[in-house]
Motif scaffolding. Structure first.
Motif, PDB file in Angstrom:
ATOM      1  N   THR A   9       0.836  -1.195   0.000  1.00  0.00           N
ATOM      2  CA  THR A   9       0.000   0.000   0.000  1.00  0.00           C
ATOM      3  C   THR A   9       0.873   1.248   0.000  1.00  0.00           C
ATOM      4  O   THR A   9       2.035   1.221   0.418  1.00  0.00           O
ATOM      5  N   ARG A  11       0.348   3.798   1.889  1.00  0.00           N
ATOM      6  CA  ARG A  11       0.594   4.173   3.273  1.00  0.00           C
ATOM      7  C   ARG A  11       1.779   3.398   3.839  1.00  0.00           C
ATOM      8  O   ARG A  11       2.609   3.947   4.569  1.00  0.00           O
ATOM      9  N   ARG A 126      -5.106  10.949   3.608  1.00  0.00           N
ATOM     10  CA  ARG A 126      -6.537  11.016   3.903  1.00  0.00           C
ATOM     11  C   ARG A 126      -7.336  11.660   2.769  1.00  0.00           C
ATOM     12  O   ARG A 126      -8.413  11.157   2.411  1.00  0.00           O
ATOM     13  N   GLY A 129      -8.049   9.165   0.187  1.00  0.00           N
ATOM     14  CA  GLY A 129      -9.116   8.251   0.582  1.00  0.00           C
ATOM     15  C   GLY A 129     -10.489   8.830   0.302  1.00  0.00           C
ATOM     16  O   GLY A 129     -11.394   8.119  -0.141  1.00  0.00           O
ATOM     17  N   ARG A 130     -10.642  10.142   0.552  1.00  0.00           N
ATOM     18  CA  ARG A 130     -11.918  10.782   0.247  1.00  0.00           C
ATOM     19  C   ARG A 130     -12.200  10.776  -1.254  1.00  0.00           C
ATOM     20  O   ARG A 130     -13.339  10.545  -1.688  1.00  0.00           O
ATOM     21  N   THR A 132     -11.065   8.585  -3.428  1.00  0.00           N
ATOM     22  CA  THR A 132     -11.377   7.210  -3.811  1.00  0.00           C
ATOM     23  C   THR A 132     -12.791   6.838  -3.410  1.00  0.00           C
ATOM     24  O   THR A 132     -13.535   6.220  -4.190  1.00  0.00           O
TER      25      THR A 132
END
Length: 389
Positions: A9, A11, A126, A129-130, A132
């Motif tokens: 990943t 991250r 983050r 992520g939003r 995605t």
């Protein structure tokens, strides 16, 4: 069997990167401190011992720190040797203690660095992520959703804003296509309904006197359907762009079309006033002819008896101004949308398909030109097509 050395990943990769950099920095700091402390430590301890002797402080006797030296060594040399050994023992003990404390501190620092790197990577990623999550939720029914990322300007904020702008364009495109499909189906349904009604009337009551009327209605409906289909095909063709480009003398094309529509203008009692200057543009000659013809046809169709049409071509700009009914100023720009009309449909043969200005705008875009429309204070429209230099 293949082994992956990097985390799977982003991250994990960022954690490995941040943690590795922090650990490397900590290791360098510990190494530099150890080397600086070790460098000259013996000399500083000896200097401290000498200063202690001068102030009445003594180092431990040789017998207190290590076994007695053989008696063959003179007493003065034995004292110096014992002092040297004592200094070395203190140095080794100090460095050993420093190394132990540094190792424990570095281990704690390593654990904290990895945890901090994992948290930092999560904070940095983050917004992704939003993005995605929003992309996964999107469909044809909820294209109105936006990321609306709040925060200071930066790469991720710019990415989120770009994604929102793309969603807005997609929403407009999908909405326009849905509206276009619905309008096209409605426009095609009307002539088909007329044809069916005329056929049913003719079959139900085959009166020879009604045959000319039925035949005329069927011909008009078929002609309207043919015009509408041709316009839809032309609109789809121009939306794809140009297949070829060549120099086109637009003044010749405009003059030919003005002459072709002269009979229709005289029949409607409309005066056409051309003011044409030599203008060469690069593009498709056939499509440009459709653009000029649609502009002039609309100017004649939506006019009144005794009206005027001014056609001007200068400075790579084609302007067609006509008299006619009053047009609301806010409605004029909307007339470039497919099937958009000023008034309600009349279903008459001379009404047109409602795609004339849409085709003009599409052909203009294909030639990197810009088509605009504004309402005239006394009635009618002024449509302008500006071609690039």
């Amino acid at each position: 069997m293949t082994f992956r050395l990097l985390p799977l990943t982003e991250r994990g990769r960022l954690t490995a990167l941040y943690g590795g950099l922090l650990l490397l920095a900590g290791l360098i700091v510990v190494g530099v401190i150890y080397l600086l402390v070790r460098s000259g430590l013996d000399q500083r301890i000896s200097e401290a011992a000498t200063a202690g002797h001068s102030q009445g402080v003594r180092l431990p006797r040789p017998s207190e720190t290590q076994p007695s030296l053989p008696p063959v060594i003179p007493s003065e040399e034995a004292g110096e040797f014992a002092e040297t050994k004592t200094v070395q023992a203190i140095t080794d003990a100090t460095l050993g203690r420093l190394l132990t404390v540094s190792a424990v501190t570095f281990a704690v620092f390593a654990i904290g660095s990895v945890g901090l790197a994992w948290w930092m990577a999560g904070r940095v990623l983050r917004p992704l992520g939003r993005i995605t999550a929003t992309a996964r939720r999107l469909s044809g029914e909820n294209l109105h959703q936006r990321i609306a990322l709040a925060g200071p300007p930066g790469e991720l904020k710019e990415l989120a804003d770009t994604f929102d702008a793309m969603l807005e364009r997609l929403e407009q495109l999908v909405t326009a296509q849905q509206r276009f499909a619905a309008n096209a189906a409605h426009e095609l349904r009307t002539p088909l309904a007329v044809q069916r009604a005329a056929a049913e009337i003719g079959l139900a009551d085959p009166d020879p006197a009604d045959i000319p009327w039925i035949r005329q209605r069927l011909i008009e409906a078929a002609h309207h359907s043919e015009q509408l289909i041709d316009s839809l095909l032309l609109l789809a063709t121009t939306d794809r762009g140009l297949d070829r480009s060549e120099p086109v003398h637009l003044e010749q094309t405009t003059a030919i079309i003005v002459a072709d529509l002269g009979e229709e203008a005289r029949h409607r009692g409309i005066t056409v006033t051309p003011a044409i200057e030599p203008t060469v543009v690069h593009g498709d000659a056939t499509l440009l002819a459709h653009l000029v013809r649609n502009l002039l046809s609309n100017a004649l169709r939506y006019n009144h008896h005794g009206g005027n049409v001014d056609v001007r071509l200068a400075d790579r700009t084609l302007t067609v101004t006509n008299t006619g009914p009053l047009v609301p100023p806010d409605t004029a720009p909307l007339l470039f949308e497919p099937f958009r009309r000023i008034g309600e449909r009349t279903h008459s043969a001379a009404e047109g398909t409602g795609l004339g200005l849409s085709i003009v705008a599409s052909i203009a875009r294909a030639h990197h030109a810009r088509a605009t429309a504004r309402a005239n204070p006394t009635g009618g429209l002024t449509v302008t097509v500006r071609f690039p230099d």
